[in-house]
Design a protein around this motif. Structure first.
Motif, PDB file in Angstrom:
ATOM      1  N   GLN A   1      -9.204  -3.680  -0.824  1.00 47.06           N
ATOM      2  CA  GLN A   1      -8.302  -4.102   0.244  1.00 47.06           C
ATOM      3  C   GLN A   1      -7.058  -4.767  -0.324  1.00 47.06           C
ATOM      4  N   ARG A   2      -7.204  -5.585  -1.367  1.00 46.65           N
ATOM      5  CA  ARG A   2      -6.048  -6.256  -1.951  1.00 46.65           C
ATOM      6  C   ARG A   2      -5.100  -5.250  -2.604  1.00 46.65           C
ATOM      7  N   LEU A   3      -5.654  -4.253  -3.296  1.00 44.36           N
ATOM      8  CA  LEU A   3      -4.819  -3.221  -3.905  1.00 44.36           C
ATOM      9  C   LEU A   3      -4.096  -2.408  -2.836  1.00 44.36           C
ATOM     10  N   HIS A   4      -4.776  -2.089  -1.767  1.00 50.45           N
ATOM     11  CA  HIS A   4      -4.157  -1.350  -0.666  1.00 50.45           C
ATOM     12  C   HIS A   4      -2.993  -2.135  -0.075  1.00 50.45           C
ATOM     13  N   GLU A   5      -3.209  -3.413   0.180  1.00 47.45           N
ATOM     14  CA  GLU A   5      -2.143  -4.238   0.761  1.00 47.45           C
ATOM     15  C   GLU A   5      -0.953  -4.344  -0.178  1.00 47.45           C
ATOM     16  N   ALA A   6      -1.213  -4.442  -1.496  1.00 43.97           N
ATOM     17  CA  ALA A   6      -0.121  -4.495  -2.464  1.00 43.97           C
ATOM     18  C   ALA A   6       0.644  -3.183  -2.503  1.00 43.97           C
TER      19      ALA A   6
ATOM     20  N   ALA B   1      -6.914   3.476  -0.995  1.00 47.94           N
ATOM     21  CA  ALA B   1      -7.473   3.468   0.353  1.00 47.94           C
ATOM     22  C   ALA B   1      -7.783   2.036   0.754  1.00 47.94           C
ATOM     23  N   PRO B   2      -7.705   1.733   2.032  1.00 48.80           N
ATOM     24  CA  PRO B   2      -8.075   0.382   2.461  1.00 48.80           C
ATOM     25  C   PRO B   2      -9.558   0.152   2.269  1.00 48.80           C
ATOM     26  N   GLY B   3      -9.923  -1.084   2.033  1.00 47.84           N
ATOM     27  CA  GLY B   3     -11.332  -1.419   1.897  1.00 47.84           C
ATOM     28  C   GLY B   3     -12.029  -1.371   3.235  1.00 47.84           C
ATOM     29  N   PRO B   4     -13.341  -1.218   3.230  1.00 45.67           N
ATOM     30  CA  PRO B   4     -14.095  -1.184   4.490  1.00 45.67           C
ATOM     31  C   PRO B   4     -14.288  -2.570   5.072  1.00 45.67           C
ATOM     32  N   LEU B   5     -13.188  -3.319   5.133  1.00 46.44           N
ATOM     33  CA  LEU B   5     -13.248  -4.674   5.670  1.00 46.44           C
ATOM     34  C   LEU B   5     -12.357  -4.775   6.892  1.00 46.44           C
ATOM     35  N   ASP B   6     -12.885  -5.284   7.954  1.00 46.34           N
ATOM     36  CA  ASP B   6     -12.054  -5.556   9.114  1.00 46.34           C
ATOM     37  C   ASP B   6     -11.095  -6.673   8.735  1.00 46.34           C
ATOM     38  N   THR B   7      -9.834  -6.566   9.151  1.00 44.03           N
ATOM     39  CA  THR B   7      -8.858  -7.606   8.834  1.00 44.03           C
ATOM     40  C   THR B   7      -9.071  -8.852   9.679  1.00 44.03           C
ATOM     41  N   THR B   8      -9.937  -8.782  10.670  1.00 39.94           N
ATOM     42  CA  THR B   8     -10.241  -9.951  11.476  1.00 39.94           C
ATOM     43  C   THR B   8     -11.627 -10.455  11.116  1.00 39.94           C
ATOM     44  N   MET B   9     -11.915 -11.674  11.532  1.00 39.77           N
ATOM     45  CA  MET B   9     -13.233 -12.257  11.331  1.00 39.77           C
ATOM     46  C   MET B   9     -13.978 -12.266  12.653  1.00 39.77           C
ATOM     47  N   SER B  10     -15.273 -12.415  12.545  1.00 43.96           N
ATOM     48  CA  SER B  10     -16.045 -12.619  13.766  1.00 43.96           C
ATOM     49  C   SER B  10     -15.571 -13.900  14.438  1.00 43.96           C
TER      50      SER B  10
ATOM     51  N   GLU C   1     -15.082  -0.377  10.737  1.00 41.82           N
ATOM     52  CA  GLU C   1     -14.081   0.228   9.887  1.00 41.82           C
ATOM     53  C   GLU C   1     -12.999   0.844  10.753  1.00 41.82           C
ATOM     54  N   GLN C   2     -11.767   0.747  10.308  1.00 39.74           N
ATOM     55  CA  GLN C   2     -10.635   1.270  11.032  1.00 39.74           C
ATOM     56  C   GLN C   2     -10.057   2.442  10.265  1.00 39.74           C
ATOM     57  N   ALA C   3      -9.550   3.428  10.987  1.00 40.18           N
ATOM     58  CA  ALA C   3      -8.954   4.604  10.358  1.00 40.18           C
ATOM     59  C   ALA C   3      -7.533   4.260   9.925  1.00 40.18           C
ATOM     60  N   VAL C   4      -7.407   3.757   8.701  1.00 38.41           N
ATOM     61  CA  VAL C   4      -6.111   3.379   8.160  1.00 38.41           C
ATOM     62  C   VAL C   4      -5.823   4.270   6.966  1.00 38.41           C
ATOM     63  N   ALA C   5      -4.629   4.838   6.938  1.00 38.66           N
ATOM     64  CA  ALA C   5      -4.278   5.757   5.861  1.00 38.66           C
ATOM     65  C   ALA C   5      -4.154   5.008   4.545  1.00 38.66           C
TER      66      ALA C   5
END
Length: 463
Positions: free
Chosen positions: A85-90, A237-246, A7-11
């Motif tokens: 995450q989608r709502l946060h990005e929007a 709030a951003p979702g607890p998803l990393d924006t990158t993949m493994s 998880e990243q600390a994103v506002a």
């Protein structure tokens, strides 16, 4: 499920937002949502629209109205983290977020009310008020008070007959639930429909433009327009998803070319599915079974759902493309066929006019349409490659098909769901899969991997 990274600390991002709901289907939610999106777009606002639940047709219409991409939000199929995450990005780019509900406000598990409550979205109720006046006030008051974790900000009276009709409804409403707008009873504002829902936007683009502009004008000057200017912002709030993949998933389809059928007959495609394939390294090549003479060079095929029953004669006539797909299948190369794509893979398809058309013949059996009756619901496809969530929505049946390798698992019912067929490296089912639910399984499916923990006699006959 979706891959989780650190998880990243994103506002959080703050944006005005409204959830458009109704007491039932058929109240005019999409018409009103599209009108609102177009009105704000005409004012120079950036409006991001989401549609609750699995849906392909409403998002096409809403995307044209808003000029922005439209994605599904579903707590069961996509998961809370993906939706968040989608709502946060929007919220990072929009002046207003609109979420259109599905069915009635409290229908389904999870329901539209569950989604609105989870993300703190104020609700506006759309109600077709034909044949009622004060009763509309009673109904919306009951909806607002049924749960204490939602907030109903007002009512939009759809199909309102006259100024006097409006006055009767408005006078009966409690002060806390204002009448925000009254859409006139005008067939020219309604969106055209057919057996699976709205007519596809691409088929009636110019007609839709006229309807959008007319409905947007109907909202101008209403209290709704002023109310939107004073909406309190919702923090997403951003979702607890990393924006990158493994690294493994980033390269899962690296170097693979996936041919995707896309035209008026095959258009039930989540943009999230396409985005995921690209993120896993795939190159997408779109082709039209209606118009293209030959299949593009590719390593796997995806035949999504759509309306093959409306184009049976043209599909049957395009034998050069059909022969390419048959050769592709005979070479043991992976094919995923969903709903309409599965019907295309059968021997014949009988349309609403009782005309029978020859299809690809990759699967024994025939399909035919059966009027207004159909099947729908959320299910999990239990595949050898892994479980993938999705949904079914069709008004056709099949006969003479082979034994399935399995069935969908229904969300809340013990009866077997939709059959899942496998012929060589073809996987076919009525289910529409939501790829982000299990990217690894999707990658294995489209690579044609053998599943090593299965007995040899149960392995798919793939290279």
């Amino acid at each position: 499920m979706m891959p989780h990274g650190s998880e990243q600390a994103v506002a959080g991002a703050v944006c005005a937002a409204v959830f458009i709901a109704a007491p039932s289907s058929g109240q005019g939610k999409t018409t009103v949502t599209a009108a609102l999106a177009r009105m704000l777009r005409d004012q120079g606002k950036v409006v991001r629209v989401f549609k609750t639940g699995p849906d392909y047709l409403d998002p096409q219409v809403l995307a044209q109205a808003s000029g922005q991409p439209v994605e599904p939000l579903d707590l069961w199929m996509a998961g809370e983290a993906w939706c968040r995450q989608r709502l946060h990005e929007a919220a990072l780019v929009a002046d207003l977020i609109l979420v259109e509900g599905a069915m009635g406000l409290y229908d389904g598990e999870p329901s539209s009310a569950d989604l609105a409550a989870r993300f703190g979205l104020p609700l506006v109720i759309v109600m077709d008020v034909k044949g009622m006046a004060q009763t509309a006030a009673a109904l919306v008051t009951g909806l607002a008070g049924f749960r204490d974790d939602i907030h109903v900000a007002g009512l939009i009276a759809n199909a309102c007959a006259s100024p006097r009709h409006r006055e009767l409804i408005e006078a009966a409403l409690p002060e806390r639930i204002p009448l925000l707008a009254a859409m006139p009873r005008d067939p020219g504002l309604a969106l055209p429909e057919r057996h699976l829902g709205l007519v596809q936007a691409e088929e009636i683009r110019e007609d839709l433009e006229a309807r959008f502009e007319a409905s947007a004008r109907a909202l101008e000057g209403e209290p709704l327009a002023e109310a939107l200017l004073h909406l309190p912002g919702v923090e997403f709030a951003p979702g607890p998803l990393d924006t990158t993949m493994s690294p493994e998933l980033q390269d899962a389809l690296r170097g693979r070319v996936i041919g995707v059928a896309r035209d008026a007959a095959f258009s039930f495609i989540y943009q999230a599915n396409l985005d995921l394939l690209v993120r896993m390294g795939a190159e997408l090549r779109f082709f039209s079974p209606l118009n293209d003479d030959h299949l593009p060079s590719c390593d796997a095929l995806w035949l999504p759902g759509g309306y093959p029953e409306l184009h049976g004669a043209r599909l049957a006539a395009n034998q050069s493309l059909a022969d390419d797909i048959r050769h592709f299948h005979a070479a043991d190369r992976p094919i995923l066929a969903e709903c309409g794509g599965m019907l295309y893979c059968l021997e014949t398809l009988t349309d609403h006019a009782d005309q029978t058309h020859l299809m690809l013949g990759l699967i024994p059996g025939r399909g035919w349409m059966r009027g207004r009756n159909g099947c729908q619901g959320m299910q999990t496809a239990e595949l050898p490659e892994g479980d993938i969530r999705g949904h079914a929505h069709h008004r056709s049946v099949t006969e003479g098909t082979p034994d399935p390798i399995g069935h969908g698992r229904r969300q809340r019912h013990p009866a077997p769901g939709e059959a899942i067929y496998r012929q060589r490296c073809l996987t076919a089912t009525y289910l529409h899969l939501f790829f982000p639910d299990n990217p690894a399984a999707v990658a294995r499916l489209l690579r044609g991997d053998r599943v090593m923990d299965l007995p040899a006699e149960e392995l798919p006959a793939c290279n």
